[in-house]
Scaffold this motif. Structure first.
Motif, PDB file in Angstrom:
ATOM      1  N   LEU A   1      55.224  32.549  80.675  1.00 53.16           N
ATOM      2  CA  LEU A   1      56.056  33.379  79.807  1.00 53.16           C
ATOM      3  C   LEU A   1      56.366  34.728  80.447  1.00 53.16           C
ATOM      4  O   LEU A   1      57.508  35.189  80.464  1.00 53.16           O
ATOM      5  CB  LEU A   1      55.327  33.582  78.467  1.00 53.16           C
ATOM      6  CG  LEU A   1      56.059  34.315  77.350  1.00 53.16           C
ATOM      7  CD1 LEU A   1      57.335  33.595  76.971  1.00 53.16           C
ATOM      8  CD2 LEU A   1      55.158  34.451  76.123  1.00 53.16           C
ATOM      9  N   ALA A   2      55.335  35.358  80.988  1.00 49.10           N
ATOM     10  CA  ALA A   2      55.542  36.667  81.610  1.00 49.10           C
ATOM     11  C   ALA A   2      56.392  36.542  82.865  1.00 49.10           C
ATOM     12  O   ALA A   2      57.239  37.387  83.143  1.00 49.10           O
ATOM     13  CB  ALA A   2      54.199  37.311  81.921  1.00 49.10           C
ATOM     14  N   MET A   3      56.185  35.465  83.647  1.00 50.96           N
ATOM     15  CA  MET A   3      56.952  35.291  84.891  1.00 50.96           C
ATOM     16  C   MET A   3      58.442  35.190  84.646  1.00 50.96           C
ATOM     17  O   MET A   3      59.237  35.771  85.367  1.00 50.96           O
ATOM     18  CB  MET A   3      56.492  34.021  85.618  1.00 50.96           C
ATOM     19  CG  MET A   3      55.133  34.153  86.264  1.00 50.96           C
ATOM     20  SD  MET A   3      54.641  32.569  87.002  1.00 50.96           S
ATOM     21  CE  MET A   3      52.990  32.996  87.596  1.00 50.96           C
ATOM     22  N   VAL A   4      58.811  34.416  83.619  1.00 51.13           N
ATOM     23  CA  VAL A   4      60.236  34.152  83.420  1.00 51.13           C
ATOM     24  C   VAL A   4      60.881  35.107  82.418  1.00 51.13           C
ATOM     25  O   VAL A   4      62.087  35.103  82.252  1.00 51.13           O
ATOM     26  CB  VAL A   4      60.492  32.693  82.970  1.00 51.13           C
ATOM     27  CG1 VAL A   4      59.948  31.713  84.006  1.00 51.13           C
ATOM     28  CG2 VAL A   4      59.903  32.424  81.587  1.00 51.13           C
ATOM     29  N   ASP A   5      60.065  35.907  81.748  1.00 54.50           N
ATOM     30  CA  ASP A   5      60.642  36.748  80.704  1.00 54.50           C
ATOM     31  C   ASP A   5      60.112  38.182  80.726  1.00 54.50           C
ATOM     32  O   ASP A   5      60.784  39.095  81.202  1.00 54.50           O
ATOM     33  CB  ASP A   5      60.392  36.108  79.333  1.00 54.50           C
ATOM     34  CG  ASP A   5      61.056  36.864  78.199  1.00 54.50           C
ATOM     35  OD1 ASP A   5      61.918  37.717  78.489  1.00 54.50           O
ATOM     36  OD2 ASP A   5      60.723  36.606  77.032  1.00 54.50           O
ATOM     37  N   ALA A   6      58.866  38.368  80.257  1.00 56.81           N
ATOM     38  CA  ALA A   6      58.372  39.718  79.985  1.00 56.81           C
ATOM     39  C   ALA A   6      58.394  40.637  81.197  1.00 56.81           C
ATOM     40  O   ALA A   6      58.690  41.835  81.072  1.00 56.81           O
ATOM     41  CB  ALA A   6      56.970  39.646  79.393  1.00 56.81           C
ATOM     42  N   ALA A   7      58.076  40.094  82.386  1.00 58.53           N
ATOM     43  CA  ALA A   7      57.936  40.966  83.558  1.00 58.53           C
ATOM     44  C   ALA A   7      59.274  41.460  84.092  1.00 58.53           C
ATOM     45  O   ALA A   7      59.328  42.396  84.882  1.00 58.53           O
ATOM     46  CB  ALA A   7      57.179  40.226  84.665  1.00 58.53           C
ATOM     47  N   ILE A   8      60.357  40.827  83.655  1.00 57.47           N
ATOM     48  CA  ILE A   8      61.687  41.150  84.179  1.00 57.47           C
ATOM     49  C   ILE A   8      62.509  41.860  83.106  1.00 57.47           C
ATOM     50  O   ILE A   8      62.529  41.413  81.962  1.00 57.47           O
ATOM     51  CB  ILE A   8      62.449  39.868  84.581  1.00 57.47           C
ATOM     52  CG1 ILE A   8      61.587  38.996  85.494  1.00 57.47           C
ATOM     53  CG2 ILE A   8      63.771  40.198  85.236  1.00 57.47           C
ATOM     54  CD1 ILE A   8      62.128  37.573  85.640  1.00 57.47           C
ATOM     55  N   GLY A   9      63.154  42.938  83.472  1.00 56.17           N
ATOM     56  CA  GLY A   9      64.120  43.525  82.559  1.00 56.17           C
ATOM     57  C   GLY A   9      63.759  44.904  82.049  1.00 56.17           C
ATOM     58  O   GLY A   9      64.575  45.587  81.467  1.00 56.17           O
ATOM     59  N   GLY A  10      62.515  45.317  82.272  1.00 54.48           N
ATOM     60  CA  GLY A  10      62.174  46.699  81.980  1.00 54.48           C
ATOM     61  C   GLY A  10      61.818  47.010  80.539  1.00 54.48           C
ATOM     62  O   GLY A  10      61.608  48.167  80.192  1.00 54.48           O
ATOM     63  N   LYS A  11      61.720  45.997  79.681  1.00 56.28           N
ATOM     64  CA  LYS A  11      61.266  46.283  78.318  1.00 56.28           C
ATOM     65  C   LYS A  11      59.757  46.454  78.331  1.00 56.28           C
ATOM     66  O   LYS A  11      59.030  45.593  78.823  1.00 56.28           O
ATOM     67  CB  LYS A  11      61.616  45.132  77.389  1.00 56.28           C
ATOM     68  CG  LYS A  11      63.047  45.121  76.942  1.00 56.28           C
ATOM     69  CD  LYS A  11      63.200  44.123  75.802  1.00 56.28           C
ATOM     70  CE  LYS A  11      64.605  44.075  75.280  1.00 56.28           C
ATOM     71  NZ  LYS A  11      64.701  43.143  74.135  1.00 56.28           N
ATOM     72  N   THR A  12      59.297  47.564  77.772  1.00 60.08           N
ATOM     73  CA  THR A  12      57.860  47.823  77.717  1.00 60.08           C
ATOM     74  C   THR A  12      57.531  48.306  76.325  1.00 60.08           C
ATOM     75  O   THR A  12      58.414  48.755  75.599  1.00 60.08           O
ATOM     76  CB  THR A  12      57.453  48.926  78.716  1.00 60.08           C
ATOM     77  OG1 THR A  12      57.940  50.188  78.230  1.00 60.08           O
ATOM     78  CG2 THR A  12      57.994  48.651  80.107  1.00 60.08           C
ATOM     79  N   GLY A  13      56.249  48.214  75.937  1.00 60.12           N
ATOM     80  CA  GLY A  13      55.917  48.757  74.629  1.00 60.12           C
ATOM     81  C   GLY A  13      54.629  48.227  74.055  1.00 60.12           C
ATOM     82  O   GLY A  13      53.945  47.394  74.659  1.00 60.12           O
ATOM     83  N   VAL A  14      54.313  48.737  72.891  1.00 59.43           N
ATOM     84  CA  VAL A  14      53.154  48.276  72.133  1.00 59.43           C
ATOM     85  C   VAL A  14      53.611  47.980  70.702  1.00 59.43           C
ATOM     86  O   VAL A  14      54.737  48.314  70.319  1.00 59.43           O
ATOM     87  CB  VAL A  14      52.006  49.319  72.124  1.00 59.43           C
ATOM     88  CG1 VAL A  14      51.474  49.560  73.528  1.00 59.43           C
ATOM     89  CG2 VAL A  14      52.431  50.624  71.483  1.00 59.43           C
ATOM     90  N   ASN A  15      52.732  47.362  69.939  1.00 55.73           N
ATOM     91  CA  ASN A  15      53.059  47.026  68.557  1.00 55.73           C
ATOM     92  C   ASN A  15      52.694  48.152  67.595  1.00 55.73           C
ATOM     93  O   ASN A  15      51.742  48.898  67.832  1.00 55.73           O
ATOM     94  CB  ASN A  15      52.309  45.762  68.142  1.00 55.73           C
ATOM     95  CG  ASN A  15      52.686  44.562  69.002  1.00 55.73           C
ATOM     96  OD1 ASN A  15      53.797  44.497  69.516  1.00 55.73           O
ATOM     97  ND2 ASN A  15      51.759  43.637  69.168  1.00 55.73           N
ATOM     98  N   HIS A  16      53.451  48.281  66.537  1.00 54.68           N
ATOM     99  CA  HIS A  16      53.059  49.089  65.374  1.00 54.68           C
ATOM    100  C   HIS A  16      52.287  48.136  64.469  1.00 54.68           C
ATOM    101  O   HIS A  16      52.585  46.935  64.455  1.00 54.68           O
ATOM    102  CB  HIS A  16      54.324  49.610  64.679  1.00 54.68           C
ATOM    103  CG  HIS A  16      54.046  50.555  63.540  1.00 54.68           C
ATOM    104  ND1 HIS A  16      53.737  50.109  62.282  1.00 54.68           N
ATOM    105  CD2 HIS A  16      54.021  51.896  63.482  1.00 54.68           C
ATOM    106  CE1 HIS A  16      53.551  51.162  61.490  1.00 54.68           C
ATOM    107  NE2 HIS A  16      53.720  52.260  62.198  1.00 54.68           N
ATOM    108  N   PRO A  17      51.278  48.639  63.726  1.00 58.57           N
ATOM    109  CA  PRO A  17      50.542  47.724  62.847  1.00 58.57           C
ATOM    110  C   PRO A  17      51.467  46.857  61.995  1.00 58.57           C
ATOM    111  O   PRO A  17      51.108  45.739  61.632  1.00 58.57           O
ATOM    112  CB  PRO A  17      49.722  48.668  61.966  1.00 58.57           C
ATOM    113  CG  PRO A  17      49.581  49.930  62.742  1.00 58.57           C
ATOM    114  CD  PRO A  17      50.779  50.013  63.655  1.00 58.57           C
ATOM    115  N   GLN A  18      52.659  47.352  61.701  1.00 59.62           N
ATOM    116  CA  GLN A  18      53.555  46.576  60.846  1.00 59.62           C
ATOM    117  C   GLN A  18      54.736  45.935  61.561  1.00 59.62           C
ATOM    118  O   GLN A  18      55.663  45.454  60.911  1.00 59.62           O
ATOM    119  CB  GLN A  18      54.054  47.441  59.692  1.00 59.62           C
ATOM    120  CG  GLN A  18      52.966  47.695  58.664  1.00 59.62           C
ATOM    121  CD  GLN A  18      53.359  48.803  57.720  1.00 59.62           C
ATOM    122  OE1 GLN A  18      54.244  48.648  56.891  1.00 59.62           O
ATOM    123  NE2 GLN A  18      52.705  49.938  57.852  1.00 59.62           N
TER     124      GLN A  18
END
Lengths: 368, 368
Positions: free
Chosen positions: A137-154
């Motif tokens: 999942l990370a190889m083909v999606d998350a690692a590419i494109g520069g979107k970064t972040g964390v979750n809000h509890p909601q």
């Protein structure tokens, strides 16, 4: 030997290096394809399992080449993708006296990649990050494109920033230790690229007997899947770095997917499983609205089956509640829901204002 | 009537509007000078004192023009510039269902501006922020240039991002309620611009009998000070948005200033006072190293006196400890300290590796 996929962006370009064993060629890849040099302290952020399998060897090759690099090992799991865990990266950054020329290496799946990327985006107002994804999942999606972040509890990914990596190192070898369920989850995004962007990839997936475990694929087949998928993501994000338009098609299957993940409190479905059901649902909506053919929708469903991914919604899920959740999705524009719908294999469109009644009816037909 | 200072940047330009009463013309300024429109929910972030003085009237004019805007009032003070307080902005953003087209209005001093800017940089990976600075310091410095962030328990502004505002609204009228000590603190940055960038501003300040309180200045004199100061900051940041080189000169007085603030635990000196002492110290270093004339350094000291700002280091401060603190400053490159030193009124240079012994000796001479 190494497949290099350049990611052309207006401000800062980088490349994705795909090769078996590339994780151990990291120092050479950095020297050849980035401006990063080992003259400032660095961190490798990872989780305990990944660190045990791959961490020490990577740290060793970096140190052999003069990098001063310290591990920062965080608890594994989406529920730790929080401001609180982020604070641990900041604390390590301070303890190691990271400078503006320092680098964060993200060694892990999407959670590690997103958090490390966000830490890099925000430490000293932005330092370098190198992504070494360890899940499909990370190889083909998350690692590419520069979107970064964390979750809000909601809500997932509500807190974040765009911050491009300087290099993405994809090493298919590390998939050997990926739990099968996570491999299948990654396959959901691979299928997505076939449906929305790359008919060749779709055909390749159709030609393979099984998609549910890595051992069923040859090294060449896996390499081809990775190359097509990474290229699809790059094609889209390099045309639309900040999600102004085209990039939205990457959210195919994600609108309902996010709602399913959220309603199951991230325990019933993992991300890829939720996206798989979301793609089935979007496919049904596309048929109902006259955008897509039943034949192609059936072909999509077949691939999802072949990857042993879910195609139905558990009976205990409240479908009215799911529709209500769509209203909370951050992709809502002025309280109106929009969907990404396929129109042909390799093509998808943004459709604004799909009627709630139709969404509800579709979700009901998928419930078992 | 309204002085408009355009801030030309490669990706997104904006302007600074300076005018008495401009806070109440906010809807018109938004309509004329930004793409922001009242079709998505917005927040006004402020602190209790500022909100009491100005908040309701601004909320009212925005609402009259169709903006749906909710206050988010945070505790006042640098010690609340933390990830924890930031969480309150995120919570309000979630509660009000902010969208990608939403706006955060920052109504307050530097703390409110920095935190609100950072919240805007990171909510949904970036939404619009409009700065309405209410302190002299924020008007001439913090609100301009896109630096946003919060403090780490062990260091100021270590966590942050560059995020440009869409508009900066400077209303000199709100300085009427600014505590005198904070007015003087802002004057330190004004003097800084005179020294490093704008000889005309330096002369203007020399011509004025007093710089220590707003009531000693005419409306025109204050307007002129604000225009020159904002323009100086804009000149520098528009030439160097991301602090690659030139922008570093804005840190004149700040290297030692930060160490003084930190050692006094942000209680002995406020930011401007620390910068005032830092400028005196940098001036002495510049003389010792042959960069600057004693005459001009004396003229700088005179302005600092006239603003009733400190020029000495309290005897209880450990000067060895101060030098050690400089090593922790984030502007350190590979563990080497650098200084911004003036060379003539209106000009400063970046000087790498000022010897620690000289810094120590200089700090000792300033101790009383």
């Amino acid at each position: 030997m190494t497949t290099l996929i350049p990611v052309p962006l207006p401000h800062q370009s980088y490349c994705i290096a795909i090769r078996a064993g590339s994780r151990l060629a990291l120092p050479q890849l950095l020297a050849e394809h980035t401006p990063l040099r080992p003259n400032a302290p660095a961190l490798i952020v990872s989780n305990p399992q990944i660190w045990r399998h791959y961490g020490c060897a990577i740290q060793a090759v970096l140190e052999e080449h003069g990098w001063q690099v310290t591990p920062c090992v965080l608890p594994a799991g989406e529920r730790y993708k929080t401001l609180k865990t982020l604070q641990k990266i900041y604390d390590a950054a301070l303890a190691q006296r990271l400078e503006r020329g320092s680098t964060l290496f993200a060694l892990g799946g999407g959670v590690i990649g997103d958090m490390t990327g966000f830490a890099a985006a925000t430490w000293l107002r932005g330092i370098a990050v190198v992504q070494i994804p360890t899940s499909l999942l990370a190889m083909v999606d998350a690692a590419i494109g520069g979107k970064t972040g964390v979750n809000h509890p909601q809500g997932k990914n509500l807190i974040g920033a765009f911050h491009q990596p300087r290099l993405v190192v994809v090493d298919p070898e590390v998939l050997a230790t990926l739990p099968p369920r996570e491999f299948r989850a990654g396959m959901a995004e691979v299928i997505k690229y076939g449906v929305i962007w790359d008919p060749q990839l779709f055909e390749l997936l159709q030609s393979l007997p099984r998609l549910d475990r890595i051992s069923a694929l040859s090294v060449d087949q896996l390499a081809s899947i990775l190359q097509h998928s990474c290229q699809a993501k790059v094609d889209v994000v390099s045309k639309d770095e900040r999600e102004a338009g085209l990039r939205a098609i990457l959210n195919y299957g994600h609108t309902i997917g996010h709602a399913l993940e959220s309603m199951g409190q991230y325990r019933v479905f993992n991300h890829g499983e939720a996206v798989a059901v979301g793609m089935v649902a979007a496919g049904e909506l596309a048929i109902a609205l006259g955008y897509w053919s039943e034949t192609e929708a059936a072909a999509q469903r077949q691939l999802i089956h072949k990857a042993n991914l879910p195609t139905t919604i558990p009976s205990q899920f409240d479908v009215h509640g799911l529709v209500a959740l769509l209203q909370h999705d951050k992709k809502v524009h002025s309280q109106k829901v929009r969907f990404i719908l396929p129109t042909a294999i390799g093509h998808a469109e943004i459709v604004e204002q799909v009627p709630s009644e139709l969404i509800l009816a579709t979700l009901k037909t998928l419930q078992r």
